[in-house]
Design an enzyme around this catalytic site. Structure first.
Site, PDB file in Angstrom:
ATOM      1  N   SER A 138       0.838  -1.199   0.000  1.00 35.07           N
ATOM      2  CA  SER A 138       0.000   0.000   0.000  1.00 35.07           C
ATOM      3  C   SER A 138       0.867   1.241   0.000  1.00 35.07           C
ATOM      4  CB  SER A 138      -0.880   0.025   1.256  1.00 35.07           C
ATOM      5  OG  SER A 138      -1.574   1.254   1.344  1.00 35.07           O
ATOM      6  N   TYR A 152      -1.736  -0.331  10.362  1.00 38.01           N
ATOM      7  CA  TYR A 152      -1.900  -0.906   9.017  1.00 38.01           C
ATOM      8  C   TYR A 152      -0.726  -0.492   8.126  1.00 38.01           C
ATOM      9  CZ  TYR A 152      -3.822  -0.988   4.218  1.00 38.01           C
ATOM     10  OH  TYR A 152      -4.012  -1.181   2.874  1.00 38.01           O
TER      11      TYR A 152
HETATM   12  P1  NAP Z   1     -11.622  -5.353   0.408  1.00 40.68           P
HETATM   13  O1  NAP Z   1     -12.467  -4.801  -0.696  1.00 40.68           O
HETATM   14  O2  NAP Z   1     -11.929  -5.030   1.826  1.00 40.68           O
HETATM   15  O3  NAP Z   1     -11.545  -6.945   0.219  1.00 40.68           O
HETATM   16  C1  NAP Z   1     -10.774  -7.691   1.127  1.00 40.68           C
HETATM   17  C2  NAP Z   1     -10.647  -9.109   0.627  1.00 40.68           C
HETATM   18  O4  NAP Z   1      -9.760  -9.817   1.501  1.00 40.68           O
HETATM   19  C3  NAP Z   1     -11.961  -9.856   0.652  1.00 40.68           C
HETATM   20  O5  NAP Z   1     -11.976 -10.744  -0.436  1.00 40.68           O
HETATM   21  C4  NAP Z   1     -11.914 -10.603   1.983  1.00 40.68           C
HETATM   22  O6  NAP Z   1     -12.676 -11.809   1.997  1.00 40.68           O
HETATM   23  C5  NAP Z   1     -10.428 -10.942   2.039  1.00 40.68           C
HETATM   24  N1  NAP Z   1      -9.917 -11.188   3.387  1.00 40.68           N
HETATM   25  C6  NAP Z   1      -9.979 -10.382   4.479  1.00 40.68           C
HETATM   26  N2  NAP Z   1      -9.380 -10.971   5.532  1.00 40.68           N
HETATM   27  C7  NAP Z   1      -8.941 -12.174   5.093  1.00 40.68           C
HETATM   28  C8  NAP Z   1      -8.276 -13.260   5.712  1.00 40.68           C
HETATM   29  N3  NAP Z   1      -7.921 -13.212   7.011  1.00 40.68           N
HETATM   30  N4  NAP Z   1      -8.002 -14.359   4.968  1.00 40.68           N
HETATM   31  C9  NAP Z   1      -8.353 -14.427   3.658  1.00 40.68           C
HETATM   32  N5  NAP Z   1      -8.981 -13.428   3.024  1.00 40.68           N
HETATM   33  C10 NAP Z   1      -9.280 -12.319   3.738  1.00 40.68           C
HETATM   34  O7  NAP Z   1     -10.097  -4.917   0.223  1.00 40.68           O
HETATM   35  P2  NAP Z   1      -9.298  -4.280  -1.022  1.00 40.68           P
HETATM   36  O8  NAP Z   1      -9.434  -2.802  -0.910  1.00 40.68           O
HETATM   37  O9  NAP Z   1      -9.606  -4.967  -2.291  1.00 40.68           O
HETATM   38  O10 NAP Z   1      -7.819  -4.610  -0.535  1.00 40.68           O
HETATM   39  C11 NAP Z   1      -7.078  -5.687  -1.044  1.00 40.68           C
HETATM   40  C12 NAP Z   1      -5.614  -5.437  -0.694  1.00 40.68           C
HETATM   41  O11 NAP Z   1      -5.212  -4.198  -1.246  1.00 40.68           O
HETATM   42  C13 NAP Z   1      -5.355  -5.351   0.820  1.00 40.68           C
HETATM   43  O12 NAP Z   1      -4.137  -5.989   1.137  1.00 40.68           O
HETATM   44  C14 NAP Z   1      -5.249  -3.857   1.066  1.00 40.68           C
HETATM   45  O13 NAP Z   1      -4.434  -3.578   2.173  1.00 40.68           O
HETATM   46  C15 NAP Z   1      -4.616  -3.408  -0.236  1.00 40.68           C
HETATM   47  N6  NAP Z   1      -4.810  -1.983  -0.535  1.00 40.68           N
HETATM   48  C16 NAP Z   1      -6.057  -1.469  -0.769  1.00 40.68           C
HETATM   49  C17 NAP Z   1      -6.184  -0.106  -1.041  1.00 40.68           C
HETATM   50  C18 NAP Z   1      -7.515   0.553  -1.335  1.00 40.68           C
HETATM   51  O14 NAP Z   1      -7.570   1.800  -1.383  1.00 40.68           O
HETATM   52  N7  NAP Z   1      -8.568  -0.200  -1.536  1.00 40.68           N
HETATM   53  C19 NAP Z   1      -5.056   0.703  -1.056  1.00 40.68           C
HETATM   54  C20 NAP Z   1      -3.815   0.142  -0.797  1.00 40.68           C
HETATM   55  C21 NAP Z   1      -3.703  -1.200  -0.547  1.00 40.68           C
HETATM   56  P3  NAP Z   1     -14.266 -11.814   2.400  1.00 40.68           P
HETATM   57  O15 NAP Z   1     -15.006 -11.227   1.227  1.00 40.68           O
HETATM   58  O16 NAP Z   1     -14.555 -13.260   2.598  1.00 40.68           O
HETATM   59  O17 NAP Z   1     -14.398 -10.980   3.637  1.00 40.68           O
END
Ligand code: NAP
Length: 243
Positions: A138, A152
């Site tokens: 991130s 985080y």
């Molecule tokens: P999201 O929409 O909240 O989706 C999270 C995903 O991770 C869901 O599929 C969830 O499964 C799964 N998950 C959560 N805890 C888990 C666990 N303990 N074991 C296995 N799966 C788990 O998140 P996102 O925004 O797409 O983020 C994905 C990645 O990108 C993360 O690592 C986040 O830190 C990173 N990121 C995101 C952003 C942003 O702005 N969105 C920015 C920088 C980095 P369920 O559906 O079953 O709950």
């Protein structure tokens, strides 16, 4: 390709795009089986083989079961280490030890367990055929996320260091290890942090003036997963609109 946390957000976009480009995909998720099944159906509609596997990446026994399911599905060629969580926005002075333990368990221990199992499966020194690992870090790793979630941000800093170290450790074992560092991307994660409209609210801080889409991150992940990036390893690639 195994994509952790592929039921929603960036992981789901990556699984869908990978399937459309010829990868067979294992869609890992934590709880939301309906969303994971929908991603599998979309992958299959694109002509790929796909399957959903529930596993909490922060639990070693579940990670071992996940990789056993992957091995049965087919030889692992790419791990997209994407599952990650954050807790509601808070100054560091208010952090509970339970919060710190949970975010570290999933984002650091979980990510490390997954790369460990991927290396065991892919390393040419262990009879594997090599492969690629893409860690989803991130922009928080370099911004620090003050007053929001420094915990985080620190876990993502750890993931960057893991990426750099592991890339060097396995470079001669046929494995490339890279990370993407997304900025503000439109997904559910901001609601988990207590501000569903966070991307819109903070868009003015982004040089490009807008938040990113999950498919824009997926595109970069697939570049790092594929032979198009054959001489790239240990890279931390920002996908953040210039932020
Ligand atoms: P999201 O929409 O909240 O989706 C999270 C995903 O991770 C869901 O599929 C969830 O499964 C799964 N998950 C959560 N805890 C888990 C666990 N303990 N074991 C296995 N799966 C788990 O998140 P996102 O925004 O797409 O983020 C994905 C990645 O990108 C993360 O690592 C986040 O830190 C990173 N990121 C995101 C952003 C942003 O702005 N969105 C920015 C920088 C980095 P369920 O559906 O079953 O709950």
């Amino acid at each position: 390709m195994l994509v952790t946390g592929a039921s929603r957000g960036i992981g789901a976009a990556t699984a869908r795009m990978a399937a459309a480009r010829g990868w067979d995909v294992v869609v890992n998720y934590a709880n939301n089986s309906g969303a994971a099944d929908a991603v599998v159906a979309e992958c299959e509609a694109a002509g790929a083989r796909a399957t959903a596997v529930q596993a909490d990446v922060g639990d070693e026994a579940q990670v071992l079961a996940l990789f056993a399911a992957v091995a049965e599905f087919g030889p692992l060629a790419c791990l997209v280490n994407n599952a990650g969580i954050l807790h509601p926005q808070s100054p560091l002075a208010e952090f509970s030890v339970e919060r710190l333990a949970e975010v570290t368990r999933v984002n650091v221990i979980g990510a490390t367990l997954c790369v460990r199992e991927a290396v065991r499966a892919m390393s040419t020194e262990r009879g594997g055929s090599g492969g690629t690992i893409v860690n989803v870090s991130s922009a928080a790793a370099y911004l620090g996320s003050p007053n929001e979630y420094i915990d985080y941000a620190a876990t993502k800093g750890a993931l960057d260091t893991l990426t750099v170290g592991l890339a060097k450790e396995v470079a001669r074992q046929g494995i490339r290890v890279n990370a993407v560092r997304p900025g503000l991307i439109e997904t559910d994660i901001h609601a988990s942090g207590g501000m569903p409209d966070r991307v819109e609210r903070l868009a003015h801080l982004i040089p490009m003036g807008r938040g990113g889409r999950p498919d824009e991150v997926a595109e970069t992940i697939l570049f790092l997963a594929s032979d198009a990036s054959s001489y790239v390893t240990g890279a931390l690639l920002d996908v953040s609109g210039g932020r």
